[in-house]
Design a protein around this motif. Sequence first.
Motif, PDB file in Angstrom:
ATOM      1  N   GLY A 119      -2.058   3.470  -4.790  1.00 42.37           N
ATOM      2  CA  GLY A 119      -1.980   2.212  -4.074  1.00 42.37           C
ATOM      3  C   GLY A 119      -1.350   2.268  -2.665  1.00 42.37           C
ATOM      4  N   VAL A 120       0.071   2.979  -2.616  1.00 40.53           N
ATOM      5  CA  VAL A 120       0.431   3.224  -1.361  1.00 40.53           C
ATOM      6  C   VAL A 120       0.006   4.172  -0.448  1.00 40.53           C
ATOM      7  CG1 VAL A 120       2.607   4.251  -0.493  1.00 40.53           C
ATOM      8  CG2 VAL A 120       2.902   2.945  -2.528  1.00 40.53           C
ATOM      9  N   ILE A 121      -0.814   5.327  -1.172  1.00 44.66           N
ATOM     10  CA  ILE A 121      -1.563   6.136  -0.209  1.00 44.66           C
ATOM     11  C   ILE A 121      -2.760   5.201   0.261  1.00 44.66           C
ATOM     12  CG2 ILE A 121      -3.145   8.006  -0.416  1.00 44.66           C
ATOM     13  CD1 ILE A 121      -1.395   9.261  -2.399  1.00 44.66           C
ATOM     14  N   ARG A 122      -3.406   4.468  -0.484  1.00 45.56           N
ATOM     15  CA  ARG A 122      -4.498   3.728   0.088  1.00 45.56           C
ATOM     16  C   ARG A 122      -3.900   2.965   1.365  1.00 45.56           C
ATOM     17  NH1 ARG A 122      -9.063   2.262  -2.569  1.00 45.56           N
ATOM     18  NH2 ARG A 122      -8.228   2.784  -4.508  1.00 45.56           N
ATOM     19  N   GLN A 123      -3.097   2.328   1.263  1.00 47.66           N
ATOM     20  CA  GLN A 123      -2.268   1.654   2.139  1.00 47.66           C
ATOM     21  C   GLN A 123      -2.040   2.315   3.529  1.00 47.66           C
ATOM     22  OE1 GLN A 123      -1.993  -1.796   2.595  1.00 47.66           O
ATOM     23  NE2 GLN A 123      -0.954  -1.615   4.667  1.00 47.66           N
ATOM     24  N   LEU A 124      -1.327   3.574   3.461  1.00 42.04           N
ATOM     25  CA  LEU A 124      -1.019   4.511   4.481  1.00 42.04           C
ATOM     26  C   LEU A 124      -2.373   4.943   5.111  1.00 42.04           C
ATOM     27  CD1 LEU A 124       1.682   6.362   2.739  1.00 42.04           C
ATOM     28  CD2 LEU A 124       1.991   5.136   4.425  1.00 42.04           C
ATOM     29  N   CYS A 125      -3.329   5.222   4.364  1.00 40.65           N
ATOM     30  CA  CYS A 125      -4.777   5.400   5.130  1.00 40.65           C
ATOM     31  C   CYS A 125      -5.372   4.469   5.779  1.00 40.65           C
ATOM     32  CB  CYS A 125      -5.641   6.000   3.752  1.00 40.65           C
ATOM     33  SG  CYS A 125      -5.240   7.646   2.959  1.00 40.65           S
ATOM     34  N   SER A 126      -5.096   3.268   5.297  1.00 40.45           N
ATOM     35  CA  SER A 126      -5.606   2.136   6.174  1.00 40.45           C
ATOM     36  C   SER A 126      -5.148   2.104   7.318  1.00 40.45           C
ATOM     37  CB  SER A 126      -5.766   0.792   5.235  1.00 40.45           C
ATOM     38  OG  SER A 126      -4.414   0.505   4.963  1.00 40.45           O
ATOM     39  N   GLU A 127      -3.894   2.535   7.475  1.00 35.02           N
ATOM     40  CA  GLU A 127      -3.196   2.385   8.608  1.00 35.02           C
ATOM     41  C   GLU A 127      -3.190   3.458   9.563  1.00 35.02           C
ATOM     42  OE1 GLU A 127       0.991   1.853   7.014  1.00 35.02           O
ATOM     43  OE2 GLU A 127       0.617  -0.190   6.538  1.00 35.02           O
ATOM     44  N   ASN A 128      -3.705   4.484   9.094  1.00 34.94           N
ATOM     45  CA  ASN A 128      -3.776   5.879  10.098  1.00 34.94           C
ATOM     46  C   ASN A 128      -4.826   6.644   9.687  1.00 34.94           C
ATOM     47  OD1 ASN A 128      -3.225   8.172  11.578  1.00 34.94           O
ATOM     48  ND2 ASN A 128      -1.122   8.014  11.230  1.00 34.94           N
ATOM     49  N   LYS A 129      -5.811   6.847  10.288  1.00 34.95           N
ATOM     50  CA  LYS A 129      -7.160   7.626  10.073  1.00 34.95           C
ATOM     51  C   LYS A 129      -6.844   9.094  10.076  1.00 34.95           C
ATOM     52  CE  LYS A 129      -9.609   4.081   9.446  1.00 34.95           C
ATOM     53  NZ  LYS A 129     -10.048   3.709   8.111  1.00 34.95           N
ATOM     54  N   ASN A 130      -5.531   9.417  10.355  1.00 38.52           N
ATOM     55  CA  ASN A 130      -5.198  11.015  10.494  1.00 38.52           C
ATOM     56  C   ASN A 130      -4.804  11.308   9.011  1.00 38.52           C
ATOM     57  OD1 ASN A 130      -5.744  11.564  12.991  1.00 38.52           O
ATOM     58  ND2 ASN A 130      -3.751  11.402  13.705  1.00 38.52           N
ATOM     59  N   ILE A 131      -4.640  10.349   8.130  1.00 38.85           N
ATOM     60  CA  ILE A 131      -4.097  10.553   6.756  1.00 38.85           C
ATOM     61  C   ILE A 131      -5.462  10.432   5.771  1.00 38.85           C
ATOM     62  CG2 ILE A 131      -2.740   9.760   4.646  1.00 38.85           C
ATOM     63  CD1 ILE A 131      -0.963   8.446   6.891  1.00 38.85           C
ATOM     64  N   ILE A 132      -5.425  11.326   4.905  1.00 37.50           N
ATOM     65  CA  ILE A 132      -6.506  11.632   3.876  1.00 37.50           C
ATOM     66  C   ILE A 132      -6.019  11.438   2.622  1.00 37.50           C
ATOM     67  CG2 ILE A 132      -8.260  13.296   2.879  1.00 37.50           C
ATOM     68  CD1 ILE A 132      -8.292  14.440   5.592  1.00 37.50           C
TER      69      ILE A 132
END
Length: 315
Positions: A50-63
């Motif tokens: 869930g945290v990874i999902r949130q981080l990905c939504s904030e930054n498109k450089n994160i997969i």
Amino acid sequence: MKISFVIPCYRSEKTLPVVVGEIKEKMQSMSNYDYEIVLVNDYSPDNTFGVIRQLCSENKNIIGINHAKNFGQHAALMAGFHFTTGDIVVCLDDDGQTPANEVDKLIEKIEEGYDAVYAEYEHKQHSGFRNWGSHLNKKMTEVMLGKPKELYVSSYFAVRRFIVEEMLNYTGAYPYVIGLVLRSTKNICNVTVNHRERMEGTSGYNLKKLLALWMNGFTSFSILPLRIASYSGSIIAFIGFIYAIYVIIRKIVDPTRMLGWSSTISVILILGGLILLVLGLIGEYVGRIFISINNSPQYVIRNVINYDAGDDSKN
């Protein structure tokens, strides 16, 4: 040039945002590099994905990658490697102990011409059990994999793109990243960085996981255990032959002397134990061969976020 950060994640819902934030802050000062972050959730029981999902939504450089079950740290690294596009790939932990703000030290050594650079810690902040396990792993890699004694290997390292491509050629069910790096290049060095105390929780490596990791190193990249078993069997057989000659000569010299049952039973137990040990070792190799020829996967991915030019349709 582009740097790809690969982070295996397990029970890190509280520490992961800090680690990612530190990477982003550091990369702002390294403006001559592009970067991406690949976060691999290895079926963590908490809200890590869930945290990874949130981080990905904030930054498109994160997969974000989500495993269907727990496959272990090395399998998670292999999964992350498949999604990297950088010229240099940096692997680090999700608990904050490996300082992301010192990644420039690793990159400088890569720029000097090294193929792989491992972080070395002046003062390790691991527990006594983890340090003991690291020491045994060090000795194992020296004996089984031919690691130079002066080289320190850790979970914080950087490699060139061609090393990653070579590692991805390995499709066996039991990946061992250290072995894959060592068989790809000898142009490796260390660089000293700080090692912090864990921000949250405890290490995910228990005795069972450490034993499984060592077994991967033993059986996936070396036949030395089989050779040791063969040499041991030969030595025991030679000792047994010499002892048999000794018993015969002693019996000829003194026909009234009785053979000792305790010594006979001891020899039987030693030989029986050695035979069972060798059979078990051979069985371990055969079992892993059987699993590999059945195409058992290194990992299974449930879903991916932000991969393929920001396409989230795989999620």
